[in-house]
Design a protein around this motif. Sequence first.
Motif, mmCIF file in Angstrom:
data_model
loop_
_atom_site.group_PDB
_atom_site.id
_atom_site.type_symbol
_atom_site.label_atom_id
_atom_site.label_comp_id
_atom_site.label_asym_id
_atom_site.label_seq_id
_atom_site.Cartn_x
_atom_site.Cartn_y
_atom_site.Cartn_z
ATOM 1 N N GLY A 678 0.790 -1.222 0.000
ATOM 2 C CA GLY A 678 0.000 0.000 0.000
ATOM 3 C C GLY A 678 0.821 1.269 0.000
ATOM 4 O O GLY A 678 0.263 2.378 -0.110
ATOM 5 N N TYR A 679 2.153 1.159 0.125
ATOM 6 C CA TYR A 679 2.985 2.355 0.168
ATOM 7 C C TYR A 679 3.043 3.034 -1.200
ATOM 8 O O TYR A 679 3.072 2.369 -2.249
ATOM 9 N N VAL A 680 3.081 4.372 -1.185
ATOM 10 C CA VAL A 680 3.215 5.176 -2.392
ATOM 11 C C VAL A 680 4.380 6.140 -2.189
ATOM 12 O O VAL A 680 4.431 6.865 -1.188
ATOM 13 N N PHE A 728 -4.452 11.299 4.801
ATOM 14 C CA PHE A 728 -4.499 10.925 6.210
ATOM 15 C C PHE A 728 -4.328 9.427 6.421
ATOM 16 O O PHE A 728 -4.380 8.946 7.545
ATOM 17 N N GLY A 729 -4.133 8.684 5.329
ATOM 18 C CA GLY A 729 -3.969 7.246 5.445
ATOM 19 C C GLY A 729 -5.292 6.516 5.360
ATOM 20 O O GLY A 729 -6.372 7.087 5.568
ATOM 21 N N GLY A 730 -5.193 5.224 5.049
ATOM 22 C CA GLY A 730 -6.394 4.415 4.953
ATOM 23 C C GLY A 730 -7.319 4.825 3.828
ATOM 24 O O GLY A 730 -8.527 4.556 3.879
ATOM 25 N N GLY A 731 -6.774 5.479 2.813
ATOM 26 C CA GLY A 731 -7.599 5.930 1.700
ATOM 27 C C GLY A 731 -8.350 7.220 1.946
ATOM 28 O O GLY A 731 -9.087 7.694 1.072
ATOM 29 N N PHE A 732 -8.162 7.833 3.126
ATOM 30 C CA PHE A 732 -8.852 9.087 3.434
ATOM 31 C C PHE A 732 -7.985 10.243 2.958
ATOM 32 O O PHE A 732 -6.944 10.546 3.549
#
Length: 806
Positions: A678-680, A728-732
Amino acid sequence: MSHPALAPLGAAIVLALALPAHAQTAPAGATDLDAVIVTGTRATDRTALESTSPIDVLTAEDIRKAGVLNGELGSALQALLPSLNFPRQSNSGGADHVRAAQLRGLSPNQVLVLVNGKRRHTSALVNTDSKIGKGNTPVDFNAIPVSAIKRIEVLRDGAGAQYGSDAVAGVINVILNDAPEGGAFEASYGAHHTKVEPIDRTVTDGQSGFFSAQVGDRIGDGGFFRVGLEYKQREGTNRAGFDQIPFFEEQTPDNLALAGQRNYVLGDGSSRDINAWLNAAVRLGESAEFYAFGTYHQSDTEGANYFRYPDGVANWKQVYPNGYRPISEGDKLDLAGVAGVRGQWGDWDYDASLNHGRNAFTYRLRNSLNASLGPTSPTRFKTGDYESGQTLVNLDISRVFGAHTFATGVEFRHETFDTGAGDPASYAAGPYTDRPTGSQAGGGLTPQDTADLDRDVSSVYASLSSQWGEKFTTDIAARYEHYDDFGGELTGKLAARYELAPAFALRGSVSNNFRAPSLSQIGFESTSTGYDASGQLTQGRLLSVNNPIARALGAQDLDPETSLNLSLGFTSRIGEHFDVSLDVFRIDIDDRVALTERIGGDALTDFVLDTFGVPGVQSANFFINAADTRTEGAELVANWRQVLGEGNLLLTGAYSYAKTELKNIAATPAELLAIDPGYVLFGVEESNTLTDAAPRTRATFTASWDTTQWSLLGRVSRHGSAKRVFNFGGGFEPEQTYGAEWQLDAEVEYRVSPKWSVALGGLNLTDEYPDLSSADISYFGNLPYDVLSPIGSNGAYYYTRVRYTF
C-alpha cells in the motif's frame, strides 16, 4: 503552446481591452519607461520595452508605497508582481521563520536572486514542514533591507545561460541605492484590526514598528558611499478557532475541560530584525574604480506548533498540568559582501569581483518537553544549528563592436552546507520507553544527523547582444557549468525582438536551463517528534539519499533538474499615454526534485528495526527526482498615463496565469512495495505541493495620482483559487479548493514640506479572509484558515508613516 494555455491567453486579451491595465515596467506604476535596464542583456542602451524578454522594473517609490508589512521586501514584491507568490505560513516548522517566494508557480529554489548583478546566497534552514517551498532552502528576501533599494529588475524568463544555475523561472536583480549625497529617515507603525469569524470577535494585534535611516556622500572625484540601518519589530497574530478536542486524544476530564478554548495559534509569530547595508565606490585613476557593497541581517523570530493535551503521552502533568503548546525560536544571522574592481582596458570593459555570503540559523524550542526523560525533562532546547555559505570569484569582460556587444567571463563558486547537533536532551531516548523521545515540536538533530558538505562549481560563458538595423534585436548566450559532484552541463539561450511598426513589436525566446540539487537536498537529515498530516503524534526521520535506510526504501542518487523554456509575446507603446505587453510561456522541467510522501506505519517500524536495529522509526521520507513537469502560462502588463488637474494620473494593472502539470511521475520502487504493497512513494499530497497549492492566477489594478503635495494610491488585487490535498492514510484523502479572494489597498501621503511627508494607509481594507477550511481539514476547529492563499489570514492592516529627506 498546448490547448490549456489558450483560456488564460484569451482572458488576458479581454483584460487588456477592458482595462487601461499594466505597464511592461513596474506593475505598481513605475513612472520612467525609458530607464535603461541591466538585467537580461549585455547591451548598455536597452529599456524594458525594448528588451527581448519580459522584465519588470520596480522603483524605490513603488516598493515604499506597496504598503510594506513591517519592512518586508517579500510582501512588497508579492503586492507588485502578480507572477510572484509569498504566502504567510503558520504551524509550518522552519517556514514560520524563513518565508519562501515563488515565481511563475515554480519552486522557490528555481528563481535566481542577484544583488547589484551578483549572485545572492540562500538561507540555511531547510523547510521540511511547509506547504509552499517544501524541501527548499530559499533566498531570504526579508534579509535584504528595503531602504537600501534603488530599483528591482525582474526577468521573467529562463536565464541559466546568462547567470548560471537556478535561473529556471527567472531572475530577480536588486539594485542598491547609489545616490552620492543626501539621506532619509523613515518611521512607520501599524496593526491588524479585524473581525475573526471563527471566534466572532474583533481583535487588534500584530502591532509592528519600522525605522530606517540612510545617508550618503561623495568620495573624491566620482566616488561615493551610502550606508543605512533598519530596525523592525512585530507582535504576533492569532486566528485560531475554538478547540473541539481531537477524537484520538484521551477523552479524559482534564482534556475535555479544554474544549471551547483557544489552545492553538494560527498566524504570524513575533519577530525582531536589525538590518544594515553599505554601497560604495572609489575612483582608481582615470579608467577604473573600486566598489564594495554588503548587507547585514540579524533576527529573532517565533513560530507556532500544535498543542499537547494534559493527559497525552507527550506530557507530564507535573510539568504542564493544563497541557502546553511549544514555541519555536529562530536566531538568524545573514551576511553578504562583495568587493571588486571595474573599468576600461583599451576598448574592453572589465569587472572582477569577490563575493561572499553566509546564513546561520539556530533553532530553539521553549515551552516544550522530552517526555521520555520524565518529569525532570528540560522545557527549553536548542534543536540544531544550520549554516550555509557561498564564495564566488568572477571576471567579466565586454566590448562594443558597432551595433553588437560581446561579453564573456569565468566564475568559480564554492558552496558549503553544515548542520550541528542539538542539545543532548533534545534527541535523547530516556528511561520512559512508552513516551515519545526528543523535544516536542521538532526533535533535535542528533550527531548522526549532522551534515558537512561542500562543492565547487566552475563556469565560463559568452553572450552577444545585437541591434540589426532599427527594428531587429537579438540576445544570444551560452554557458558551460561544471559541478564537481554532478559533472558539466551546457546551456544556451536565444532571444529576439522585431519591431513590426513603431508602436508594435514581437519578441520571443528559447533556452535550456540547469539546476543541480542543493547541498541540503543531498545531505540533510533530521529526526523529529511531531504531528503528521492527520494530526497523529509520530516520530519520524528525514533521510539523505545516501542513508542505508533510505537506500533500502528505494532511494537513488539525485539527478540535476533540466528545463526547456519557450516564450512568445508582444509589446506596444501608443503615444505617451498607453503601453502594453503580453507574453505566453511554457517551461518543461525534467527530474523535479521533491520530498517523498511520509512513509509510515507498523510495517516501516518493524522493517527498520529488523534490518538496521533502529527502533521507533514511525515515518520516513527523503528527496527524489519526483516527476517531469510542464508549466504553461500567460502574463499581461500595461499602463496608462494622463495629466489630471494639477497632478499626474497613472492607471496600471497586471495579470498572471501559470498552470503546472505532472508528467512521468516516479514509480514506487519494488523495495518499498515489498515492505507494504500500500505504500506510495510520490502521491496526492506531494503532487498537490507542486501543482495546485499555489494560485494559478493573480491580477492587480492600481490607480495613483501625484501632485507636488499629495500622493494618492489605490490598488485592487485578485488572488486566484488554490487547492489543498491531504493524505491521512487508509484511503482518506480530503481536499478543498479555496476560492479566489479580492483585496483592496489604499494610501494617502501628504508632503508637509519639501523634506517632510506623512502617510496613512491600509492593506486589505475590506477585511477579507480565505474560505474557512472544511471540518476534515480545520483540525477540529483549531486551524480554520489554510496558509495557501496570498491574502493571508490576518485580516485588515492599518499603518501610518513619517518620512524626512535631506
